[in-house]
Design an enzyme around this catalytic site. Structure first.
Site, PDB file in Angstrom:
ATOM      1  N   LYS A 128      -4.190   0.046  11.080  1.00 37.03           N
ATOM      2  CA  LYS A 128      -4.734  -0.196   9.722  1.00 37.03           C
ATOM      3  C   LYS A 128      -6.215  -0.558   9.749  1.00 37.03           C
ATOM      4  CE  LYS A 128      -2.483  -3.783  11.252  1.00 37.03           C
ATOM      5  NZ  LYS A 128      -1.115  -4.139  11.579  1.00 37.03           N
ATOM      6  N   VAL A 140       0.412   0.918   7.249  1.00 34.94           N
ATOM      7  CA  VAL A 140       0.695  -0.077   6.208  1.00 34.94           C
ATOM      8  C   VAL A 140       2.197  -0.151   5.977  1.00 34.94           C
ATOM      9  CG1 VAL A 140       0.240  -0.825   3.837  1.00 34.94           C
ATOM     10  CG2 VAL A 140      -1.456   0.553   5.047  1.00 34.94           C
ATOM     11  N   GLU A 175       1.026   6.927   8.368  1.00 36.85           N
ATOM     12  CA  GLU A 175       2.079   6.254   7.590  1.00 36.85           C
ATOM     13  C   GLU A 175       2.361   4.836   8.111  1.00 36.85           C
ATOM     14  OE1 GLU A 175       3.924   7.494   4.699  1.00 36.85           O
ATOM     15  OE2 GLU A 175       4.127   5.329   4.801  1.00 36.85           O
ATOM     16  N   LYS A 197      -4.876  -3.532   5.034  1.00 31.52           N
ATOM     17  CA  LYS A 197      -3.816  -2.697   4.445  1.00 31.52           C
ATOM     18  C   LYS A 197      -4.106  -2.421   2.972  1.00 31.52           C
ATOM     19  CE  LYS A 197      -0.334  -4.510   7.632  1.00 31.52           C
ATOM     20  NZ  LYS A 197       0.603  -5.616   7.817  1.00 31.52           N
ATOM     21  N   GLY A 236       4.770  -0.868   7.967  1.00 33.04           N
ATOM     22  CA  GLY A 236       5.740  -0.488   9.007  1.00 33.04           C
ATOM     23  C   GLY A 236       6.622   0.667   8.574  1.00 33.04           C
ATOM     24  N   ASP A 253      -5.557  -9.055   7.957  1.00 33.60           N
ATOM     25  CA  ASP A 253      -4.611  -7.943   8.149  1.00 33.60           C
ATOM     26  C   ASP A 253      -4.192  -7.369   6.785  1.00 33.60           C
ATOM     27  OD1 ASP A 253      -2.324  -6.613   9.958  1.00 33.60           O
ATOM     28  OD2 ASP A 253      -1.357  -7.458   8.188  1.00 33.60           O
ATOM     29  N   GLY A 291       7.683  -4.287  13.409  1.00 34.38           N
ATOM     30  CA  GLY A 291       8.740  -4.203  14.408  1.00 34.38           C
ATOM     31  C   GLY A 291       8.786  -2.805  14.999  1.00 34.38           C
ATOM     32  N   VAL A 323       4.998  -0.766  19.636  1.00 37.86           N
ATOM     33  CA  VAL A 323       5.214   0.459  18.856  1.00 37.86           C
ATOM     34  C   VAL A 323       5.380   1.668  19.776  1.00 37.86           C
ATOM     35  CG1 VAL A 323       4.285   1.975  17.069  1.00 37.86           C
ATOM     36  CG2 VAL A 323       3.924  -0.500  16.899  1.00 37.86           C
ATOM     37  N   GLU A 379       1.239 -14.086  16.285  1.00 35.84           N
ATOM     38  CA  GLU A 379       0.609 -13.951  17.601  1.00 35.84           C
ATOM     39  C   GLU A 379       0.070 -15.308  18.055  1.00 35.84           C
ATOM     40  OE1 GLU A 379      -1.842 -10.641  18.128  1.00 35.84           O
ATOM     41  OE2 GLU A 379      -0.599  -9.380  16.845  1.00 35.84           O
TER      42      GLU A 379
END
Ligand code: NAP
Length: 430
Positions: free
Chosen positions: A106, A133, A130, A206, A135, A202, A303, A15, A191
């Protein structure tokens, strides 16, 4: 008049690199929008000696977080390192030092959001999240602004791309879980340690963030009943399809009469439902407000590019406030605390797959366990027998039943000598 807005990144991975790249490539546009340039002053990483793909002066890459947090030229800290600690402490220190914060984390917002948002407000600083959650899908801004007039009744979401990719492969190609996971890992969608995704954690982080905003009631991740996808078999997808359903990992938070239903679990969704058509790494979130009715947000949930879109949107909002000297006064007040409903207060229809001895009378014994617990059967299908092991599979659909009663019946069924295992138990999401 200030000459620039200074940004400091903590994290320069997927990111962080995306953010630095887009800031560099669109610098002129952002400068025109904000009025002054946004300049990256420093980037904190774990290992500064690693080669970097980000277009950044290597001199600015450091492992010294304290230097960034005390740098008077850094107005906004962009936390894109992930994990709970030390990210939590870094954000606290940044806010205490009078800096604004953007985060994509998150886990951190799910666990510490209310406390950090209160601190930010107290200091008149912004804490925006933002990217935490979905992307690139706008979700937090709509919940904190555009849908605010509504009484929101439900949030239903496919918000983990890794599991949605795996489930799509299992449904479309009859792949087994292990093979679909291995392929997701090969393609970089999962992963090396996939626990966080495949066990539903995860998605629970979120959902905690979305539901807290949607209902203005604190929902902590540990209050969410969370089940992963590891026990599903390719056969479940086949049997579900015969019945007109697909299987998806769905995160649900719903306002009911006596509280909040909150869970992350693989469920049967009717094939005509909008979420049933969300495939691969795509995410979608369906929100029902009393004024708007159902609104659906869909897009790429992860991504470098989609996520940097969300991070930079937050950064631009803050840069504008910095330039115009507008302190954060956003009201984040939570309303009454809604209790989270337990299995005694929840009803659904259920899909149950049981592996049994291939002998007469077995079905009657299962039906008795269900009946004794007030669970009535809507349909039963006996699937192919395994002659070597002398077992058969029974697929049972129940009528609506109380979840606690179904769980009790399944515990009794699992103890029957004629039962090899209760292989799958899924709710039908309606
Ligand atoms: N990837 C996505 O598509 C996506 C989407 C939405 C949200 N997010 C969130 O964005 C955040 C970052 O994700 P990512 O995929 O970019 O992670 P990543 O590729 O693993 O990058 C993490 C970065 O943080 C640095 N870092 C890790 N621990 C650190 C520490 N203790 N001190 C200083 N730096 C440290 C790493 O340094 P080194 O480079 O030296 O190892 C690396 O640059 C996470 O919260 C994630 O949940 C990611």
């Amino acid at each position: 008049m200030r000459k620039a807005v200074g940004g400091g990144l903590i994290g320069l991975g997927v990111v962080g690199t995306g953010v630095v790249r887009v800031l560099a490539e669109r610098a002129d546009f952002f400068t025109r929008q904000v009025g002054v340039p946004i300049i990256v002053r420093r980037a904190v990483v774990r290992d500064p000696s690693k080669p970097r793909l980000a277009p950044i002066d290597p001199e600015l890459v450091t492992d010294d977080a304290a230097a960034l947090l005390t740098d008077p030229e850094v107005d906004v800290v962009v936390e894109v390192m992930g994990g709970e600690e030390p990210a939590h402490q870094y954000i606290r220190r940044a806010l205490e030092a009078g800096k604004h914060v953007v985060t994509a984390n998150k886990e951190l917002i799910a666990k510490h959001g209310p406390e950090l948002l209160a601190l930010a407000r107290e200091r008149g600083r912004y804490l925006l999240f933002e990217a935490s959650v979905g992307g690139g899908i706008p979700l937090i801004a709509p919940l904190r602004r555009d849908l605010l007039a509504n009484r929101i009744t439900s949030v239903r979401a496919i918000i983990n791309g890794t599991t949605n990719y795996i489930l799509t492969r299992m449904a479309q190609e009859g792949a087994d879980y292990a093979d679909a996971l291995a392929e997701a890992q090969r393609l970089g969608y999962a992963e090396p340690d996939p626990t966080n995704d495949v066990e539903g954690y995860d998605a629970a982080y979120k959902l905690a963030v979305l539901a807290t905003l949607a209902f203005r009631s604190r929902l902590a991740p540990e209050q969410i009943r969370t089940e992963g996808i590891t026990r599903l078999s390719a056969r479940d997808f086949l049997y579900a399809a015969e019945l007109g359903y697909v299987i998806k990992l769905v995160a649900v938070a719903e306002r009911r009469d006596h509280g909040l239903l909150a869970r992350v679990a693989p469920v049967l969704l009717h094939r005509d439902e909008p979420l049933a058509k969300v495939d691969g790494v795509y995410n979608a979130v369906q929100i029902v407000g009393d004024l708007t009715g159902m609104v659906l947000f869909e897009g790429r949930g992860a991504g470098a590019e989609p996520t940097s879109s969300a991070v930079i949107a937050d950064l631009l909002e803050i840069a504008d406030a910095v330039v115009h000297g507008i302190p954060n006064r956003t009201a984040w007040s939570l309303e009454e605390q809604l209790p989270v409903l337990g299995p005694d207060q929840i009803e659904s229809r259920y899909y149950i797959r049981v592996t049994v001895s291939d002998r007469p009378g077995v079905l009657a014994r299962l039906a008795k366990c269900l009946g004794d617990n007030d669970v009535s059967i809507a349909a039963v299908n006996q699937k192919e027998a395994n002659e070597d092991q002398q077992t058969a599979e029974l697929v049972i659909m129940t009528h609506r039943a109380r979840e606690s009663a179904v769980l009790r019946a399944l515990a009794e069924i699992a103890e029957l000598p004629v039962v090899a295992e209760v292989s799958t138990f899924l709710r039908v999401e309606e």
